[in-house]
Design a protein around this motif. Structure first.
Motif, mmCIF file in Angstrom:
data_model
loop_
_atom_site.group_PDB
_atom_site.id
_atom_site.type_symbol
_atom_site.label_atom_id
_atom_site.label_comp_id
_atom_site.label_asym_id
_atom_site.label_seq_id
_atom_site.Cartn_x
_atom_site.Cartn_y
_atom_site.Cartn_z
ATOM 1 N N LEU C 132 0.830 -1.209 0.000
ATOM 2 C CA LEU C 132 0.000 0.000 0.000
ATOM 3 C C LEU C 132 0.862 1.255 0.000
ATOM 4 O O LEU C 132 0.545 2.253 -0.635
ATOM 5 C CB LEU C 132 -0.911 0.009 1.238
ATOM 6 C CG LEU C 132 -2.036 -1.017 1.235
ATOM 7 C CD1 LEU C 132 -2.763 -1.013 2.566
ATOM 8 C CD2 LEU C 132 -3.011 -0.718 0.100
ATOM 9 N N GLY C 136 0.953 1.557 -3.743
ATOM 10 C CA GLY C 136 -0.275 2.348 -3.631
ATOM 11 C C GLY C 136 0.008 3.794 -3.264
ATOM 12 O O GLY C 136 -0.895 4.608 -3.179
ATOM 13 N N ARG C 137 1.275 4.099 -2.985
ATOM 14 C CA ARG C 137 1.707 5.461 -2.606
ATOM 15 C C ARG C 137 0.920 6.047 -1.454
ATOM 16 O O ARG C 137 0.622 7.247 -1.434
ATOM 17 C CB ARG C 137 1.578 6.410 -3.791
ATOM 18 C CG ARG C 137 2.592 6.158 -4.862
ATOM 19 C CD ARG C 137 2.212 6.938 -6.097
ATOM 20 N NE ARG C 137 2.948 6.426 -7.240
ATOM 21 C CZ ARG C 137 3.917 7.100 -7.833
ATOM 22 N NH1 ARG C 137 4.273 8.272 -7.401
ATOM 23 N NH2 ARG C 137 4.534 6.589 -8.863
ATOM 24 N N MET C 138 0.514 5.214 -0.517
ATOM 25 C CA MET C 138 -0.164 5.763 0.655
ATOM 26 C C MET C 138 0.859 6.248 1.667
ATOM 27 O O MET C 138 1.965 5.728 1.745
ATOM 28 C CB MET C 138 -1.066 4.702 1.298
ATOM 29 C CG MET C 138 -2.351 4.467 0.525
ATOM 30 S SD MET C 138 -3.382 3.215 1.310
ATOM 31 C CE MET C 138 -3.923 4.080 2.776
ATOM 32 N N ILE C 142 -1.000 6.439 7.478
ATOM 33 C CA ILE C 142 -2.381 6.069 7.189
ATOM 34 C C ILE C 142 -2.490 4.593 6.824
ATOM 35 O O ILE C 142 -3.388 3.887 7.306
ATOM 36 C CB ILE C 142 -2.914 6.916 6.020
ATOM 37 C CG1 ILE C 142 -2.902 8.386 6.401
ATOM 38 C CG2 ILE C 142 -4.313 6.477 5.634
ATOM 39 C CD1 ILE C 142 -3.850 8.738 7.496
ATOM 40 N N ALA D 271 -4.678 11.031 12.989
ATOM 41 C CA ALA D 271 -5.165 10.338 11.801
ATOM 42 C C ALA D 271 -6.043 11.258 10.962
ATOM 43 O O ALA D 271 -5.910 11.304 9.735
ATOM 44 C CB ALA D 271 -5.937 9.087 12.204
ATOM 45 N N ILE D 274 -3.835 13.707 9.085
ATOM 46 C CA ILE D 274 -3.057 13.122 7.989
ATOM 47 C C ILE D 274 -3.972 12.700 6.834
ATOM 48 O O ILE D 274 -3.662 12.935 5.664
ATOM 49 C CB ILE D 274 -2.246 11.903 8.486
ATOM 50 C CG1 ILE D 274 -1.375 12.294 9.669
ATOM 51 C CG2 ILE D 274 -1.390 11.335 7.361
ATOM 52 C CD1 ILE D 274 -0.336 13.298 9.374
ATOM 53 N N ILE D 275 -5.103 12.090 7.167
ATOM 54 C CA ILE D 275 -6.056 11.741 6.113
ATOM 55 C C ILE D 275 -6.457 13.006 5.370
ATOM 56 O O ILE D 275 -6.672 13.003 4.162
ATOM 57 C CB ILE D 275 -7.331 11.105 6.733
ATOM 58 C CG1 ILE D 275 -7.065 9.665 7.100
ATOM 59 C CG2 ILE D 275 -8.494 11.204 5.758
ATOM 60 C CD1 ILE D 275 -7.920 8.674 6.357
ATOM 61 N N ILE D 322 -10.638 3.418 5.070
ATOM 62 C CA ILE D 322 -9.514 4.372 5.103
ATOM 63 C C ILE D 322 -8.691 4.233 3.829
ATOM 64 O O ILE D 322 -8.368 5.208 3.152
ATOM 65 C CB ILE D 322 -8.628 4.141 6.344
ATOM 66 C CG1 ILE D 322 -9.419 4.445 7.613
ATOM 67 C CG2 ILE D 322 -7.386 5.002 6.278
ATOM 68 C CD1 ILE D 322 -8.670 4.117 8.890
ATOM 69 N N VAL D 323 -8.362 2.988 3.499
ATOM 70 C CA VAL D 323 -7.565 2.768 2.292
ATOM 71 C C VAL D 323 -8.312 3.302 1.072
ATOM 72 O O VAL D 323 -7.755 4.022 0.233
ATOM 73 C CB VAL D 323 -7.249 1.265 2.116
ATOM 74 C CG1 VAL D 323 -6.597 1.014 0.770
ATOM 75 C CG2 VAL D 323 -6.357 0.783 3.239
ATOM 76 N N VAL D 326 -8.349 7.112 0.808
ATOM 77 C CA VAL D 326 -7.079 7.710 0.406
ATOM 78 C C VAL D 326 -6.820 7.483 -1.082
ATOM 79 O O VAL D 326 -6.371 8.386 -1.797
ATOM 80 C CB VAL D 326 -5.926 7.137 1.252
ATOM 81 C CG1 VAL D 326 -4.600 7.597 0.711
ATOM 82 C CG2 VAL D 326 -6.091 7.569 2.689
ATOM 83 N N LEU D 327 -7.146 6.297 -1.556
ATOM 84 C CA LEU D 327 -6.910 6.036 -2.972
ATOM 85 C C LEU D 327 -7.827 6.912 -3.832
ATOM 86 O O LEU D 327 -7.404 7.463 -4.839
ATOM 87 C CB LEU D 327 -7.113 4.548 -3.273
ATOM 88 C CG LEU D 327 -6.079 3.630 -2.584
ATOM 89 C CD1 LEU D 327 -6.309 2.188 -2.943
ATOM 90 C CD2 LEU D 327 -4.648 4.042 -2.931
ATOM 91 N N ARG D 330 -6.434 10.351 -4.026
ATOM 92 C CA ARG D 330 -5.341 10.560 -4.954
ATOM 93 C C ARG D 330 -5.848 10.564 -6.396
ATOM 94 O O ARG D 330 -5.430 11.341 -7.223
ATOM 95 C CB ARG D 330 -4.265 9.503 -4.800
ATOM 96 C CG ARG D 330 -3.092 9.870 -5.658
ATOM 97 C CD ARG D 330 -1.865 9.064 -5.443
ATOM 98 N NE ARG D 330 -2.177 7.750 -4.987
ATOM 99 C CZ ARG D 330 -2.230 7.411 -3.736
ATOM 100 N NH1 ARG D 330 -1.954 8.272 -2.816
ATOM 101 N NH2 ARG D 330 -2.538 6.197 -3.403
#
Ligand SMILES: Nc1ncnc2c1ncn2[C@@H]1O[C@H](COP(=O)(O)OP(=O)(O)OP(=O)(O)O)[C@@H](O)[C@H]1O
Ligand SMILES: Nc1ncnc2c1ncn2[C@@H]1O[C@H](COP(=O)(O)OP(=O)(O)OP(=O)(O)O)[C@@H](O)[C@H]1O
Ligand SMILES: O[C@@H]1[C@@H](O)[C@H](O)OC[C@H]1O
Ligand SMILES: [Mg+2]
Ligand SMILES: [Mg+2]
Lengths: 503, 319, 337, 337
Positions: C132, C136-138, C142, D271, D274-275, D322-323, D326-327, D330
């Motif tokens: 990831l 996934g560049r997370m 996070i 969190a 950062i998110i 969360i994943v 974030v994806l 982006r």
């Protein structure tokens, strides 16, 4: 015209697009084995971008690259290194926490089954450093503790540590002093004698004359001239190719000698000592006067500037218009500005906009009770951008996307919006192109004419001698000579700054 | 010293057994005192030990980390204490070290959360978690049945879900409700803290527009649950608490949403100290015929309502 | 003539005795002096306040056994942080590994498979973190936070929120904690082996060099031809493997697998690494420092246990000791340079 | 014409319709699109699964009220992180402030003094953090860790580990949570006011601009004449003040002061920040992003409880969301540039 020797490298129609900029717009480049091929162009012309596509660090959007007769696709830095292309990047990309030797062999460590052979690594590093004339740099030193020139040497050693057929040097001399450059040229000649091709980027035309074979000129992401003979092409022609304008005198007119004599001293330094680096230096800068500090790398010039700025612990007396300087805040309050030596590490906020960087130290000018007047802020930033011809002229662009020279202009602009009584300039034209340099010189002189005192450090003697009114020669942390700049020439100064010379 | 009902501890005195005997060192280990009930446990143990001139009380750093609690008990074993009172974070996980103590000849009094292996303790004393659930279930079931509610919405707010005692409580609750033909509509777990109770209840009240009854396992987190109910301006249902804190009893007395609470008294810690001392001195319990302390003692879970609250108020612990 | 040119930063003039300086440096040398001093001070406090209990071999063994579990995790965490990342999921991964290794199905294959299972689960979760983050560049914070939450949930689900006992026929696992060799339980040897392996990997291999590079200046590392993404994957996988090993140790110590294991270990491990002098921004750090940092925490806890201080005072004291240790550390650094 | 230009370094290049671009950019624009999209998705899930409960005004009010406490802390945390630091002590400081404000002595002076007391305690603890970091040169992680431990201990000590009820005569405190204006409880207005003040401070004042500088390149900031140490002190003090305000809100909600309040808030707040797109390394970030990040967390919890999911499944789903968020974030950034 048909040449006997096939070119080692041919780049054709290279296009590279960044968000909002077409950095390369169909560039051609041809390099032969054993030659020093100079790449010239203004700041932002696309030189670094071009060589990064050659190093596999950027993927071009269009165009072909042929190396040793084979069309190649450089999918990453490893691909380029494997072909025998090594690169000394403009931004010194070293790992501060690793030793000199580990940096040199990073990525191709001397190892057996994954275990590093420390002894071999250090020996090989010492050998390379010796070859570069810097046997005094211990391979075990942590790179982060080296001054910029030392880091540059390590970068060179790293490039030489590969088996190379083509070596690209992006402004390798920018961080080097005069004698270091001679040393660099010795290496370049050794390389070309062995058939290695060198792509050499520099803004110093005299270097091009001395070391170059042929020249390619870039302007606004396009090739405007190919294969010009480096020694024969007239300077005027090169400059006009690069800048699109004609330029006669780089240095502005100076006021007559002694014309500052009666004017009040802006800065008075007495008995300045920075433990271990600077010893008992005294001098003054008068209103409207540009005082240059000449000396070798490591002679303590930067420390003098930092001490004057209150950024470094020291003893001695430092007074601005008679008031003692105590720390940076008081220096800034009294009207001193410093344009530091390493712009990336010491001056710029890479994530912020050009305008945000320009107004950083003058925020007080645009605020009342802490509230920012962003219109005025922006207007002032914009004015300086136009004044210095900073490109692209967009104040909201992140500064990290600007070319090195344009970043340097932003650093200067910071002290132009926030007017100073005394400006401390540490290598203000490092990485700045000829055209822009002339602009900067003009600006600096104009500031002086307006009554500002300037203290200038530069490793380029012509710059110190051509721009300053008075020159202070520093050797090993001591002021060994002081006189009007017009009474000096390069040879005399060189003699004085090297050890063992007559005083 | 500190007096008054904000700081009272459950202490028992009297009887021949309380006369000074041979000197005993009692080691004590419990989870970190991060809420009223556990805090009361620690205080009760200490206060009880202070009653005896022949007891040297050695509490170790309370912690919620099993690994650390193991170390703490190991250090008590190494110091060769006369008896150990342990309220483990998790009975199963501390079993091995308790066993080690027993093997080394140190009697272990297991408090509250039980060790799976009977060789790991001499005596267990604790509350009846299943019984608590049953008591709460009966109170709610009976009341709703009497009211003639057909398909009642019954909510349950648990304590820390990973504790076996929580699971026992829920089981007892469900079993008791079943006898009335009812079941739990929704169940969420909290952390035994005021704040987690508040958050979970705040959300649950949104999920259910009309509620008939609510059982909250723990009166400490109940303070937060009650605040959430007040904030949502709801009163169409009644609530039952758990453990028996003084605050819950006052609420019951005032006659609000909280109608009852089922006890799980931290007084068990005082009893555990008494038992540890008796065991170490080789004595039995005065009211029993047997010469030795019994192998296990389960406190009854009582139901406190407006009718009997005055009687219980002095026993309530402060949240 | 050239000799006067000097680009090296060693403030000239003092050339320390080369022989001694080398060996000291090998272990990180002066930069750990403060930590060692703090440990010594704590030991003195222990000796004075608990003359009969502190310096006993059984107490020291207990301190080491307590440190072992987080210690193993700390080794992995040191790599991740030097490599410019952070791993918040270590505690949850350890819990998940312990639960997975103690399911009825896994236990039926015996202790070796249980141990392998724990390590594989750790490696898998770590690799997913790495994936990831690198592909996934997370942001590491996070990605590993998501893993922490999800792995915790999965552990609860698999175990049905119950504590799973290691079955008697698999007591070889427990033997790690109960069998002693030369007075030390086996798990202390495992801890020592992981530390030693970590030290060698960090300081004597290309993997270690590249870890510093990837954390210190990822762009420079990329330009030097290092596959930064692959390396990042490996770093998180390594951390996951450490969590798997830690899971074995916690199973040995508690005789159980549980979703509650490892709660807040991430904070302890990160704190140990940072106290040990590793930069949170990456590129610099040492294994030895991390372990010293961890031992300081463990000894503090041990002292508190022995002295039976009440919790609130302990916490206050702990806060003060942390501040003191760090200031001491800086003092010693300053005076040694 | 000048209006569309901003001084912050928005990823340049895309020039959306100038009229709308101003307002969008003003709020941070495209870079929050992903977060907004994630929130919208969650809302759709809510509408579909809980048509009767999700979109009710009482549910939305409840979500906001639940978000308020951490929300206020998150504002302070955003400043600290943009300024290159981190604050692990927020939860403990809030707990300490709530305990201090609910002691018998403080309560005897009435609700205003209680509120002031909470804010002062927060400010004091924050200033101490700032002092240790800027003048004591401690790493922020360690200094605030020490504060977290010590403040927690002090809170336990002061409260004698008991939950302290706000006394009936001080129910003005509770009124913040029960009194509604235009359908919203007062504490939601306080939350909104803190966010607005934070936004203005960060984006429209020299203090905000300097915060970016101090976090982005402290050496450059120093050489530009900014008093980096003083600024750092102020940042942590600001965070402490936010904790004090949060303490008032938690007292209002729970009707208590307690040392258990705020447990793990530091993680939630970090969190959320950062998110929300703030860099953990400093120099870059937005208040709006942090608040969106926090709302995502709060809405997830709300959705789960509305749907009666159990905690284990909640945790697993939370990790996945969360994943995904974030994806998504982006993706939206990429496609918008
Ligand atoms: N990563 C990037 N993103 C966006 N724009 C970029 C990026 N890198 C370079 N540019 C832009 O591409 C153009 C060419 O830049 P480049 O660095 O190649 O110039 P240069 O010729 O090396 O200049 P200098 O002499 O100042 O080093 C400039 O306009 C620069 O702003
Ligand atoms: N932070 C530092 N710590 C230790 N030594 C330093 C530090 N900064 C500089 N030095 C040393 O001080 C001496 C002077 O350094 P510096 O490079 O600033 O001189 P300079 O005359 O300004 O040269 P240049 O023209 O390259 O700027 C060098 O020997 C350098 O290694
Ligand atoms: O909160 C209490 C819990 O910690 C204890 O173990 O059992 C009773 C509960 O009320
Ligand atoms: Mg360039
Ligand atoms: Mg210098």
């Amino acid at each position: 015209m048909q040449d006997m020797r096939d070119p080692l490298l041919v780049m054709r129609g290279i296009v590279k697009q960044f968000p909002g900029v077409r950095a390369l717009d169909g560039v051609d480049l041809e390099v032969r084995a054993g030659e020093v091929h100079c790449l010239l162009g203004q700041n932002g012309a696309g030189k670094s971008t071009l060589i990064k596509t050659l190093a596999g660090a950027h993927q071009p959007d269009e165009g072909t690259i042929t190396f040793a007769g084979q069309e190649v696709r450089l999918t990453g830095p490893i691909a380029a290194i494997k072909l025998g292309i090594s690169t000394i990047y403009q931004e010194l990309d070293l790992v501060d926490g690793l030793s000199v030797a580990d940096n040199i062999f990073l990525g191709h460590e001397k190892a057996a089954f994954g275990f590093t052979r420390t002894g071999d690594t250090n020996r090989a590093a010492a050998e390379l450093l010796g070859r570069l004339g810097h046997g005094e740099i211990a391979p075990t030193t942590e790179v982060g503790t080296l001054p910029p020139a030392g880091k540059q040497v390590v970068s060179m050693a790293r490039a030489l540590s590969h088996d190379t057929r083509l070596i690209v040097m992006d402004e390798p001399s920018a961080a080097l002093a005069h004698d270091e450059v001679d040393n660099l040229f010795r290496i370049v000649r050794e390389l070309t004698a062995a058939g290695v091709a060198v792509v050499y980027i520099s803004h110093r035309l005299e270097e091009i004359r001395e070391i170059g074979d042929r020249i390619t000129v870039l302007k606004d992401g396009r090739t405007v001239a190919v294969g010009l003979p480096a020694r024969e092409t007239p300077t005027r022609e090169i400059i006009s190719l690069m800048t699109g304008r004609d330029m006669e005198n780089v240095f502005p007119e100076r006021p007559a000698p002694g014309s500052h004599d009666g004017r009040p001293e802006v800065l008075r330094v007495e008995g300045l000592t920075v433990p271990g680096v600077v010893t008992d230096v005294s001098f003054s800068v008068r209103e409207g006067e540009i005082v240059g500090l000449a000396g070798l790398v490591g002679s303590g010039r930067s420390e003098i500037l930092e001490a004057v700025y209150g950024a470094r612990g020291c003893s001695g007396r430092i007074e601005l218009n008679g008031a003692p300087v105590r720390g940076i805040s008081s220096a800034v309050r009294l009207g001193i500005g410093l344009a530091p030596e390493e712009r990336k590490a010491q001056a710029l906020l890479m994530d912020q906009s050009v305008a945000g960087n320009i107004t950083l130290s003058g925020l007080g000018l645009y605020s009342r009770l802490g509230w920012l007047d962003r219109k005025r802020e922006l207007a002032d930033a914009k004015a300086q951008i136009d004044e210095l011809d900073l490109r692209p002229a967009d104040p909201s662009r992140p500064i990290r996307t600007l070319s090195g020279g344009n970043q340097q202009k932003a650093v200067l602009a910071r002290w132009l919006v926030n007017r100073r009584k005394l400006l401390l300039l540490d290598e203000p034209t490092r990485g700045v192109d000829v055209g822009a340099r002339a602009d900067l010189y003009a600006v600096i002189r104009r500031l002086a004419d307006e009554g500002i005192g300037v203290l200038l450090v530069s490793s380029e003697l012509p710059e110190v001698l051509g721009l300053a009114d008075r020159v202070l020669v520093i050797r090993e942390g001591r002021a060994v000579h002081q006189s009007d700049a017009r009474d000096l020439d390069e040879h005399r100064v060189l003699d004085m700054i090297m050890e063992g010379s007559a005083l | 010293e500190e007096t008054g009902n904000t700081n009272q501890q459950s202490v028992s005195t009297g009887g021949d057994n309380d006369k000074p005997g041979t000197k005993v060192t009692i080691g004590f280990s419990a989870p970190a005192a991060d809420h009223g009930w556990i805090a009361a446990i620690a205080k009760n143990a200490e206060a009880q030990a202070k009653q005896y001139s022949d007891v040297d009380f050695k509490p170790v750093e309370p912690t919620n980390d099993i690994n650390q609690q193991i170390s703490a008990v190991e250090s008590l074993i190494a110091q060769k204490v006369g008896a150990l009172v342990i309220l483990p974070n998790d009975g199963q996980q501390l079993n091995q070290v308790a066993r080690k103590a027993m093997d080394a000849g140190i009697p272990v009094v297991n408090l509250d959360r039980v060790f799976p292996d009977k060789l790991s303790y001499r005596t267990w004393v604790g509350g009846d978690n299943y019984g608590m659930g049953v008591a709460a279930g009966h109170y709610i079931g009976k009341k709703l049945k009497d009211k003639g509610v057909a398909k009642p919405v019954i909510l349950e707010i648990q304590g820390i879900a990973t504790l076996p005692l929580t699971q026992d409580r829920s089981k007892g609750f469900a079993d008791a409700l079943k006898t009335y033909g009812f079941e739990v509509t929704a169940q969420q777990d909290a952390q035994f803290t005021v704040e987690s109770g508040n958050e979970v209840a705040g959300n649950l009240l949104q999920a259910h527009k009309k509620i008939d009854a609510l059982w909250n396992h723990d009166d400490d987190q109940g303070v937060g649950v009650l605040a959430a109910i007040k904030q949502a301006n709801r009163n169409e249902f009644f609530m039952v608490g758990g453990a028996g804190s003084a605050n819950a009893m006052r609420e019951i007395k005032n006659g609000g949403v909280l109608e009852a609470t089922v006890t799980y008294s931290p007084s068990m810690a005082s009893s555990a100290i008494k038992l540890a001392r008796l065991i170490a001195q080789g004595k039995g319990m005065a009211d029993l015929v047997e010469k030795q302390v019994p192998q296990s003692i389960t406190l009854a879970s009582e139901t406190i309502t407006k009718d009997n609250v005055d009687q219980y108020l002095p026993l309530g612990f402060e949240s | 003539m050239n000799d006067t040119r000097t680009l090296s930063a060693e403030p000239a003039g003092k050339a320390p005795a080369p022989a001694s300086s080398r060996s000291v440096r090998g272990l990180g040398g002066a930069r750990h002096l403060g930590l060692v001093a703090a440990l010594v001070l704590l030991a003195i406090v222990g000796l004075v306040t608990q003359p009969d209990n502190f310096a006993t071999s059984s107490n020291l063994v207990s301190v080491l056994a307590l440190a072992a579990t987080i210690g193993v995790i700390t080794v992995g965490m040191t790599f991740v942080i030097i490599g410019g990342g952070i791993d918040l999921s270590v505690g949850a991964i350890m819990a998940l590994a312990s639960v997975w290794a103690t399911t009825v199905a896994t236990q039926s294959y015996g202790p070796v498979v249980m141990a392998l299972c724990a390590i594989l689960v750790g490696a898998g979760a770590g690799a997913l973190n790495g994936f990831l983050i690198s592909y996934g560049r997370m942001v590491p914070f996070i990605a590993t936070l998501a893993m922490m939450v999800a792995a915790g949930g999965l552990a609860q689900r698999m175990s049905d929120r119950r504590t799973q006992l290691v079955r008697p026929e698999n007591d070889a696992i427990m033997a790690l904690s109960t069998t002693k060799v030369l007075g030390l339980p086996l798990l202390v040897y495992i801890f020592a082996a992981v530390v030693a392996a970590g030290w060698v990997l960090l300081n004597r291999t290309t993997f270690g060099r590249r870890t510093f590079a990837v954390g210190g200046n990822p762009e420079a590392a990329r330009l030097a031809g290092i596959d930064v993404r692959r390396h990042t994957m490996l770093l998180y996988t390594l951390s996951g493997v450490c969590c798997g090993i830690a899971a074995i140790l916690i199973m040995a110590r508690t005789t159980t697998g549980s979703s509650t294991h490892g709660n807040l270990y991430e904070l302890d491990a990160i704190a140990a690494v940072i106290i040990g002098g590793t930069l949170l921004t990456g590129g610099r750090g040492t294994i030895i420092g991390s372990i010293l940092g961890l031992l300081i925490f463990t000894v503090i806890t041990n002292l508190f246990i022995l002295n039976g201080l009440n919790t609130s005072d302990q916490l206050i004291a702990k806060g003060l000791i942390i501040v003191a240790a760090v200031l001491l550390q800086r003092r010693s650094l300053r005076s040694s340079s």
